[in-house]
Design an enzyme around this catalytic site. Structure first.
Site, mmCIF file in Angstrom:
data_model
loop_
_atom_site.group_PDB
_atom_site.id
_atom_site.type_symbol
_atom_site.label_atom_id
_atom_site.label_comp_id
_atom_site.label_asym_id
_atom_site.label_seq_id
_atom_site.Cartn_x
_atom_site.Cartn_y
_atom_site.Cartn_z
ATOM 1 N N ARG A 59 0.943 -1.164 -0.328
ATOM 2 C CA ARG A 59 0.024 0.190 -0.075
ATOM 3 C C ARG A 59 0.926 0.870 -0.042
ATOM 4 O O ARG A 59 2.019 1.559 1.013
ATOM 5 C CB ARG A 59 -0.817 -0.397 1.177
ATOM 6 C CG ARG A 59 -1.977 -1.067 0.990
ATOM 7 C CD ARG A 59 -3.184 -0.801 -0.314
ATOM 8 N NE ARG A 59 -3.984 -1.520 0.415
ATOM 9 C CZ ARG A 59 -4.353 -2.498 -0.298
ATOM 10 N NH1 ARG A 59 -3.181 -2.601 -1.311
ATOM 11 N NH2 ARG A 59 -5.411 -3.497 -1.013
ATOM 12 N N GLU A 91 -3.259 6.915 -6.185
ATOM 13 C CA GLU A 91 -3.589 6.299 -6.534
ATOM 14 C C GLU A 91 -4.704 7.031 -7.774
ATOM 15 O O GLU A 91 -5.990 7.100 -6.245
ATOM 16 C CB GLU A 91 -3.678 5.420 -6.698
ATOM 17 C CG GLU A 91 -2.097 4.678 -5.616
ATOM 18 C CD GLU A 91 -2.891 2.332 -5.552
ATOM 19 O OE1 GLU A 91 -3.648 1.744 -6.227
ATOM 20 O OE2 GLU A 91 -1.512 2.199 -4.930
ATOM 21 N N HIS A 135 -0.563 -0.196 -10.007
ATOM 22 C CA HIS A 135 -1.403 -0.692 -9.058
ATOM 23 C C HIS A 135 -1.796 -2.420 -9.821
ATOM 24 O O HIS A 135 -2.998 -2.383 -9.663
ATOM 25 C CB HIS A 135 -2.516 -0.013 -7.982
ATOM 26 C CG HIS A 135 -2.868 -1.126 -6.899
ATOM 27 N ND1 HIS A 135 -3.586 -0.580 -6.222
ATOM 28 C CD2 HIS A 135 -2.660 -2.410 -6.407
ATOM 29 C CE1 HIS A 135 -3.668 -1.566 -4.494
ATOM 30 N NE2 HIS A 135 -3.120 -2.690 -5.227
HETATM 31 C C1 DGY Z 1 -5.707 -6.205 -2.767
HETATM 32 O O1 DGY Z 1 -5.813 -7.401 -2.911
HETATM 33 O O2 DGY Z 1 -5.605 -6.339 -1.809
HETATM 34 C C2 DGY Z 1 -4.677 -5.666 -3.792
HETATM 35 O O3 DGY Z 1 -3.522 -4.855 -3.773
HETATM 36 C C3 DGY Z 1 -5.747 -5.236 -4.781
HETATM 37 O O4 DGY Z 1 -6.478 -3.412 -4.007
#
Ligand code: DGY
Length: 323
Positions: free
Chosen positions: A236, A265, A284
């Site tokens: 994250r 993001e 991402h």
């Molecule tokens: C998750 O599955 O947490 C990925 O980062 C997609 O948000």
């Protein structure tokens, strides 16, 4: 019964939901819903399949009739879990199935940063590949490096396996508890956070975003890292402080960075990180393979089917609702 889905999802998920007899409505616009729109759409629904929306207190309190909220992600930092639990709304997620794809992305970013790959690709498209210079375009080797995994769970383990197999990397990690499997299989060693910073040639972040991990990689942390270190984050964006990371890269406190996650993001196209040679940024896409996205949406659909049939939810984030 009715299911509202906040994005267009793979067919595999829709088929499961429809075969279970549910009416499904997907949000098809290429923008996030506002909180008010999400509340409005969910009035009709018995279950929500959520991708990409923040589920805050206001939304949850207005949607307490939902029998299940299934996230199309393993992470659940976008949900006010405390409120969901208080309201006894089950929250499901998709653990396990995205570990390999996400580790592939971390590995890709590590390698791309070490060889300035994204930057050098741009020099070709900008017409700057003119002649061969033995001293230009040099990256740095990874073989025999030490990989420091911050959060050695399922995804971190896959990244460690790849790095040990491909580059004979030594694995150290920082966790709340020992990872016996990693110690036995890879000779991984549990270290303190400071030792992780000081000893790693590459640090790869695979932990959840929590109040404890938010902003953990700040200037103070980058200053403790090796000047040749590469910082990789596929977890994250809020786990690193972006201003501090830019400073650490520009002042050569660390070598480079590979980011699949940013804060905020989407990242703005003007962001200086996109122009630094040793930095590789992706939008991402950690879990974004056809196979993995199918597997994730199937788990989300299974969570919904169980929730709407009053059965045990296979992947439940907040089991406290049953206490
Ligand atoms: C998750 O599955 O947490 C990925 O980062 C997609 O948000």
């Amino acid at each position: 019964m009715n299911v509202f889905v906040t994005r267009i999802i793979p067919e595999a998920g829709l088929q499961l939901l429809e075969a279970a007899g549910f009416k499904v409505k997907q949000w098809t616009e290429k923008r996030k819903l506002t909180n008010e729109e999400l509340i409005e759409e969910c009035r009709w629904a018995d279950a929500l399949l959520n991708s990409g929306q923040q589920l805050n207190r206001e939304f949850l309190e207005a949607s307490a009739h939902l029998k299940i909220i299934a996230l199309n992600s393993v992470g659940y930092d976008n949900v006010d879990i405390e409120t969901a639990t208080r309201l006894k709304i089950p929250i499901g997620n998709t653990p396990g199935v995205l570990s390999e794809a996400t580790a592939d992305t971390a590995f890709l970013l590590m390698l791309a940063s070490s060889r300035n790959a994204f930057f050098l690709n741009r020099t070709i498209t900008e017409g700057k590949w003119n002649f061969h210079e033995p001293t230009a375009n040099l990256g740095r080797a990874l073989t025999g490096n030490t990989l420091g995994v911050f959060g050695l769970g399922k995804i971190g383990m896959e990244m460690a396996r790849r790095s040990a197999a491909a580059f004979k990397m030594k694995i150290i990690y920082h966790n709340r508890s020992k990872n016996i499997e990693a110690e036995e299989e890879l000779g991984a060693k549990l270290v303190s956070f400071d030792e992780l910073l000081q000893q790693s040639d590459v640090i790869s972040v695979h932990t959840a975003l929590t109040p404890d991990t938010e902003g953990k990689f700040n200037l103070e942390a980058f200053k403790k890292m090796k000047p040749g270190a590469i910082f990789v984050n596929t977890a994250r964006g809020a786990i690193h402080n972006e201003t501090d990371l830019i400073k650490a890269l520009q002042e050569k406190i660390i070598w480079g960075a590979g980011l699949d996650v940013t804060n905020p993001e989407p990242m703005h196209a003007d962001n200086v990180l996109l122009r630094l040679p040793n930095v590789a940024v992706l939008p991402h896409i950690g879990s974004a393979t056809v196979e993995t996205r199918d597997a994730m949406v199937k788990l989300a659909a299974e969570n919904i089917i169980a929730g709407l049939n009053g059965k045990k939810i296979p992947h439940l984030v907040n089991p406290e609702i049953y206490q």
